[in-house]
Design a protein around this motif. Structure first.
Motif, PDB file in Angstrom:
ATOM      1  N   HIS A  26       0.790  -1.242   0.000  1.00 61.24           N
ATOM      2  CA  HIS A  26       0.000   0.000   0.000  1.00 61.24           C
ATOM      3  C   HIS A  26       0.823   1.295   0.000  1.00 61.24           C
ATOM      4  N   CYS A  27       2.121   1.190  -0.255  1.00 65.20           N
ATOM      5  CA  CYS A  27       2.955   2.403  -0.215  1.00 65.20           C
ATOM      6  C   CYS A  27       2.484   3.433  -1.239  1.00 65.20           C
ATOM      7  N   CYS A  28       2.615   4.693  -0.860  1.00 68.25           N
ATOM      8  CA  CYS A  28       2.172   5.779  -1.733  1.00 68.25           C
ATOM      9  C   CYS A  28       3.309   6.762  -1.986  1.00 68.25           C
ATOM     10  N   VAL A  29       3.207   7.448  -3.108  1.00 66.15           N
ATOM     11  CA  VAL A  29       3.998   8.665  -3.301  1.00 66.15           C
ATOM     12  C   VAL A  29       3.168   9.755  -2.636  1.00 66.15           C
ATOM     13  N   PRO A  30       3.704  10.420  -1.616  1.00 67.45           N
ATOM     14  CA  PRO A  30       2.867  11.367  -0.871  1.00 67.45           C
ATOM     15  C   PRO A  30       2.616  12.661  -1.647  1.00 67.45           C
ATOM     16  N   PRO A  31       1.500  13.326  -1.359  1.00 68.90           N
ATOM     17  CA  PRO A  31       1.212  14.606  -2.007  1.00 68.90           C
ATOM     18  C   PRO A  31       2.160  15.702  -1.514  1.00 68.90           C
ATOM     19  N   SER A  32       2.079  16.817  -2.169  1.00 66.77           N
ATOM     20  CA  SER A  32       2.931  17.949  -1.837  1.00 66.77           C
ATOM     21  C   SER A  32       2.760  18.384  -0.371  1.00 66.77           C
ATOM     22  N   GLU A  33       3.855  18.649   0.294  1.00 65.79           N
ATOM     23  CA  GLU A  33       3.857  19.250   1.640  1.00 65.79           C
ATOM     24  C   GLU A  33       5.255  19.826   1.821  1.00 65.79           C
ATOM     25  N   PRO A  34       5.435  20.782   2.734  1.00 64.76           N
ATOM     26  CA  PRO A  34       6.701  21.517   2.745  1.00 64.76           C
ATOM     27  C   PRO A  34       7.963  20.651   2.822  1.00 64.76           C
ATOM     28  N   ALA A  35       8.023  19.719   3.763  1.00 63.63           N
ATOM     29  CA  ALA A  35       9.270  18.972   3.944  1.00 63.63           C
ATOM     30  C   ALA A  35       9.524  18.019   2.783  1.00 63.63           C
ATOM     31  N   VAL A  36       8.477  17.404   2.274  1.00 67.04           N
ATOM     32  CA  VAL A  36       8.640  16.434   1.186  1.00 67.04           C
ATOM     33  C   VAL A  36       9.057  17.146  -0.097  1.00 67.04           C
ATOM     34  N   ASP A  37       8.416  18.270  -0.387  1.00 67.79           N
ATOM     35  CA  ASP A  37       8.723  18.978  -1.627  1.00 67.79           C
ATOM     36  C   ASP A  37      10.199  19.305  -1.724  1.00 67.79           C
ATOM     37  N   ASP A  38      10.790  19.620  -0.590  1.00 71.66           N
ATOM     38  CA  ASP A  38      12.188  19.983  -0.650  1.00 71.66           C
ATOM     39  C   ASP A  38      13.073  18.787  -0.946  1.00 71.66           C
ATOM     40  N   LYS A  39      12.573  17.602  -0.674  1.00 72.52           N
ATOM     41  CA  LYS A  39      13.384  16.404  -0.867  1.00 72.52           C
ATOM     42  C   LYS A  39      13.315  15.896  -2.311  1.00 72.52           C
ATOM     43  N   VAL A  40      12.208  16.192  -3.014  1.00 73.25           N
ATOM     44  CA  VAL A  40      12.058  15.659  -4.368  1.00 73.25           C
ATOM     45  C   VAL A  40      12.885  16.512  -5.336  1.00 73.25           C
ATOM     46  N   PRO A  41      13.891  15.915  -5.963  1.00 73.23           N
ATOM     47  CA  PRO A  41      14.732  16.706  -6.861  1.00 73.23           C
ATOM     48  C   PRO A  41      13.904  17.399  -7.949  1.00 73.23           C
ATOM     49  N   VAL A  42      14.318  18.606  -8.345  1.00 74.45           N
ATOM     50  CA  VAL A  42      13.574  19.434  -9.305  1.00 74.45           C
ATOM     51  C   VAL A  42      13.276  18.696 -10.606  1.00 74.45           C
TER      52      VAL A  42
END
Ligand code: ARG
Length: 370
Positions: A26-42
């Motif tokens: 059941h793993c998901c790619v999480p939606p946008s949120e401040p801490a996660v967004d910074d981790k996802v490379p541009v």
């Protein structure tokens, strides 16, 4: 230790007897949120997408995780598995809402074992706020089996917008790698210091000393909290200026046995912080280069999961089976290498070390840095 002792582990290298191995269900790619967004490379394909991961990738990851669990069992190590919940659910607290959770693949990020205590971390990702629930049945079981087990939970962070720097690296504030490296050097991360926040995987346990990486997922306030929580330990802040996305220490600085660590050659520990190792005759060796040029699709981590190994005892180490250079180096360093196919699980949050959490290792709390 009495016979009833279930939980005890002081470091990452003494003989491993009992471990938790994550699951990809059941793993998901999480939606946008401040801490996660910074981790996802541009440039990542994951920018802007979220939701359940493709079923065939979940099955492939689970097959390898199950295989790893069997291999450990065949060596006499007790293996427990988390109980996944339906991660694809919106969650809310009085302070925030988010539309999906993450998963329970890397237990190392959540659970910090220090002696007879397992501490659930105060994680900075909103999507990981309830991840500890997957380990709750095991914690409850250990609590009943082991009269000395300390079942602990760090203060639950509120994770309001105050916990993050506004617009850090997002939208029109997107940063180049060079700009990121400048921020990292200045120790200016997406997280603020309004409350303790940390991931367990930012902590490297070495007996009496806890080396804690200051980065995207762990702040200085958390280190202060840890020092008061573990009054008999020494908490050291470490940081690795070469890493544009500093999160989790176990693909950066990894101990193999007393006296020997490997360090990511692109993320060298600063001279000042190395002193304590040199003074105590520890050798720090540059890790071998990864065998791959790119991480697998939909992966948060870098190719440096190559060095994310699980040490079974001072002479034996599990390395991902395609990481030929890392295996060769381990061999030269005098370790018996067990190749473990796990690359299909990388996208779910990490490698061989991340996908496990210690429950029991032999040995006691040593002072390696007197
Ligand atoms: N930040 C690391 C890298 O991309 C990945 C660390 C993964 N570790 C973990 N415990 N989930 O190089």
């Amino acid at each position: 230790m009495t016979q009833d002792t279930i939980v005890s582990s002081w470091n990452d290298f003494d003989p491993l007897r009992h471990v938790i191995v994550g699951r990809a269900d059941h793993c998901c790619v999480p939606p946008s949120e401040p801490a996660v967004d910074d981790k996802v490379p541009v440039d990542s394909k994951m920018k802007g997408m979220w939701g359940p991961r493709p079923l065939e990738t979940v099955e492939a990851a689970n097959e390898q995780l199950d295989g790893f669990a069997k291999l450990l069992e065949s060596r006499g190590i007790r293996v427990d598995r988390p109980t996944p919940i339906q991660w694809n659910q919106a969650v809310s607290t009085p302070d925030f809402r988010t539309f999906s959770m993450f998963g329970c693949m890397p237990p190392r990020d959540v659970l910090l074992t220090v002696g007879n205590e397992i501490l659930s971390a105060a994680m900075s990702f909103r999507c990981r706020y309830f991840e500890y629930l997957a380990y709750w049945p095991l914690m409850n079981q250990y609590f009943r089996e082991d009269p000395n087990f300390r079942w602990e939970q760090a203060p639950r962070p509120r994770l309001t917008d105050e916990s993050y720097r506004p617009n850090y690296g997002m939208g029109k504030h997107a940063m180049t790698i060079e700009e990121r490296l400048e921020k990292v050097a200045a120790k200016e991360f997406v997280t603020t210091e309004v409350e303790p926040m940390f991931d367990a995987a930012d902590v490297m346990r070495m007996g009496k000393d806890l080396f804690v990486q200051h980065g995207l997922t762990t702040n200085r306030t958390a280190m202060e909290w840890m020092q008061r929580h573990f009054p008999n330990h020494r908490v050291h802040a470490v940081n690795f200026p070469g890493d544009p996305y500093p999160i989790h220490i176990d693909a950066t600085f990894v101990p193999l046995r007393p006296g020997l660590c490997i360090n990511n050659p692109h993320r060298k520990m600063p001279e000042e912080q190395r002193k304590i190792f040199a003074k105590n005759d520890w050798e720090i060796v540059d890790a071998a280069m990864p065998a791959h040029d790119n991480p697998p699709p939909l992966c948060y981590s870098s190719t440096w999961l190559s060095m994310n190994c699980l040490v079974l005892d001072h002479k034996t180490v599990c390395v991902e089976a395609s990481e030929v250079h890392q295996m060769e180096q381990m061999d030269k360093l005098g370790m018996e290498v067990i190749p473990v196919p796990l690359r299909d699980a990388y996208a779910f949050g990490g490698g061989i070390h991340c996908c496990t959490a210690d429950v029991y290792r032999e040995g006691t709390c040593e002072d390696y840095f007197p």
